[in-house]
Design a protein around this motif. Structure first.
Motif, short mmCIF file in Angstrom:
data_model
loop_
_atom_site.label_atom_id
_atom_site.label_comp_id
_atom_site.label_asym_id
_atom_site.label_seq_id
_atom_site.Cartn_x
_atom_site.Cartn_y
_atom_site.Cartn_z
N HIS A 1 0.82 -1.23 0.00
CA HIS A 1 0.00 0.00 0.00
C HIS A 1 0.85 1.27 0.00
O HIS A 1 0.50 2.26 -0.65
CB HIS A 1 -0.91 -0.04 1.23
CG HIS A 1 -1.80 1.14 1.39
ND1 HIS A 1 -2.94 1.32 0.66
CD2 HIS A 1 -1.70 2.23 2.19
CE1 HIS A 1 -3.51 2.46 1.01
NE2 HIS A 1 -2.78 3.05 1.94
N HIS B 1 0.92 4.22 -2.86
CA HIS B 1 0.74 5.67 -2.68
C HIS B 1 1.75 6.44 -3.54
O HIS B 1 1.42 7.44 -4.16
CB HIS B 1 0.88 6.08 -1.22
CG HIS B 1 -0.44 6.11 -0.49
ND1 HIS B 1 -1.49 6.89 -0.91
CD2 HIS B 1 -0.86 5.47 0.62
CE1 HIS B 1 -2.52 6.71 -0.08
NE2 HIS B 1 -2.18 5.86 0.86
N SER C 1 -0.32 10.11 5.34
CA SER C 1 -1.66 9.52 5.36
C SER C 1 -2.15 9.39 6.79
O SER C 1 -1.55 9.93 7.71
CB SER C 1 -1.62 8.16 4.66
OG SER C 1 -0.93 7.24 5.45
N ASP D 1 -6.95 6.88 -0.37
CA ASP D 1 -6.77 5.53 -0.90
C ASP D 1 -7.61 5.29 -2.15
O ASP D 1 -8.79 5.64 -2.18
CB ASP D 1 -7.13 4.51 0.20
CG ASP D 1 -6.15 4.57 1.34
OD1 ASP D 1 -5.07 5.16 1.17
OD2 ASP D 1 -6.47 4.02 2.41
#
Ligand code: KG4
Ligand code: ZN
Length: 361
Positions: free
Chosen positions: A134, A138, A159, A329
């Motif tokens: 993840h 990003h 984030s 996201d």
């Protein structure tokens, strides 16, 4: 052995060299379910065809993401979201060459929904599956559309769960320069919003209030840490806001003064923005890069974007920030990361499992 079932999109003859050129087209479905957004996207040959995201707004009743409710919601919506992404891209399942899904970091129950779905779909279609980190995804949110940053560049990921400064040397070669030692930037925004009783998710609401406030109203500390440090720490700043609210006798259940809230939001936000920008520019200078990038939910912050744009110009740096849909996201960043992985022949084993604490490297 892995057989890549890629679609041949064109066969052409290069007259001068008499070579037959086979153009391989690759269509990837990307799935993101690591926290409270269910998102799917289709990328063909590096171009985004669709991106469909469902945001779980019901967590606002609880003042934060409830993991069990998040995974149940992902389970309910994943099929319609994937079908919608395929329909909007005018792509049928049989046209897919691979499926990419996030396998960490994030909430284990949430990750497992997208990961299991992606693996099962890939197995059913007999195509490769690609597990995507993840945090790496990003970084790819600045590579979804043109112009894209050139390697090497320094990237700031901000984030709800992470704050990381990364030197990105190539697609899958990056060096973690520093990260937060306690709260992530987004987490600090969410907690301050909660203290002020402005609602959830806090970041966008603090941003909105701050636009009407005076950033010099309260002098909150700037946690720069030692000179040249690439590490972050936001928990002390958050506690300073709490102590300030206690000192002035703030009661969020009482009839509160909106201007007071706006001033606290603006002052807190200015402290976060000062630190983030200072550390990004320091790293850019140290590693002598021309391009800098920012991504993650907090990169949607209007003051952070505005200030960073100004600073990048002053420092002759090319700045890359994703458009708002790709800050928080999204499946597009996963599909793009999956596409680049497939191009390099990196595919995953179907035994790949969720890793809630997966590290960047
Ligand atoms: O990247 P993201 O969607 O999810 C994680 O991977 O964590 O980031 C969510 C975070 C939340 O903490 C949210 O409050 C914050 O991003 N955020 C913002 C803004 N929009 C979202 N923070 C500050 N200003 C905003 N406009
Ligand atoms: Zn994220």
């Amino acid at each position: 052995m892995v057989i890549l079932q890629q679609t041949i999109s064109a066969v052409t003859l290069h007259k001068e060299s008499n070579l037959v050129i086979i153009t391989i087209s690759m269509t990837i479905l990307g799935i993101e379910t690591s926290c409270d957004e269910t998102s799917a996207a289709v990328v063909r040959d590096g171009k985004l065809l669709s991106n469909d995201t469902a945001v779980q707004l019901f967590h606002s009743e609880h003042g934060g993401v409830v993991p069990e409710l998040a995974s149940r919601a992902h389970q309910r919506i994943i099929i319609p979201i994937v079908e919608d992404a395929l329909r909007k891209a005018s792509v049928e399942k049989k046209d897919l060459d691979a499926i990419a899904a996030v396998y960490g970091p994030g909430l284990i129950g949430s990750i497992l929904i997208g990961l299991s779905f992606g693996k099962a779909m890939a197995m059913g279609l007999g195509i490769p599956f690609i597990g995507v980190n993840h945090m790496e995804a990003h970084i790819f949110s600045n590579m979804i559309e043109e112009p894209k940053p050139s390697f090497p560049f320094v990237n700031l990921t901000v984030s709800g769960g992470h704050t990381q400064l990364v030197l990105v040397k190539d697609y899958f070669k990056s060096e973690l320069l520093g990260e937060t030692m306690d709260d992530a930037a987004g987490e600090a925004f969410d907690k301050v919003a909660k203290m002020l009783g402005v609602g959830y998710p806090g970041g966008p609401l603090v941003d909105k209030f701050a636009a009407k406030g005076n950033a010099k109203a309260v002098k909150f500390p700037r946690p720069y840490l030692e000179e040249g440090s690439h590490q972050f720490s936001f928990s002390g700043l958050k506690t300073s806001v709490l102590y300030y609210l206690r000192k002035v006798g703030f009661d969020k259940t009482a009839n509160v003064n909106e201007q007071f809230i706006a001033d606290v939001c603006a002052s807190f936000q200015a402290a976060v923005v000062d630190v983030l920008i200072d550390k990004l520019l320091t790293a850019a200078k140290k590693y002598d890069v021309k391009d800098i990038a920012m991504c993650g939910g907090v990169s949607a912050n209007s003051e952070l974007r505005r200030r960073l744009e100004t600073e990048a110009k002053i420092n002759h740096l090319h700045l890359f920030i994703p458009k708002l849909d790709f800050c928080t996201d999204n499946g597009a960043m996963v599909a793009q990361a999956g596409y680049e992985r497939l191009r390099k022949g990196f595919v995953s084993n179907l035994e790949l499992t969720a890793e809630p604490n997966l590290q960047l490297n």
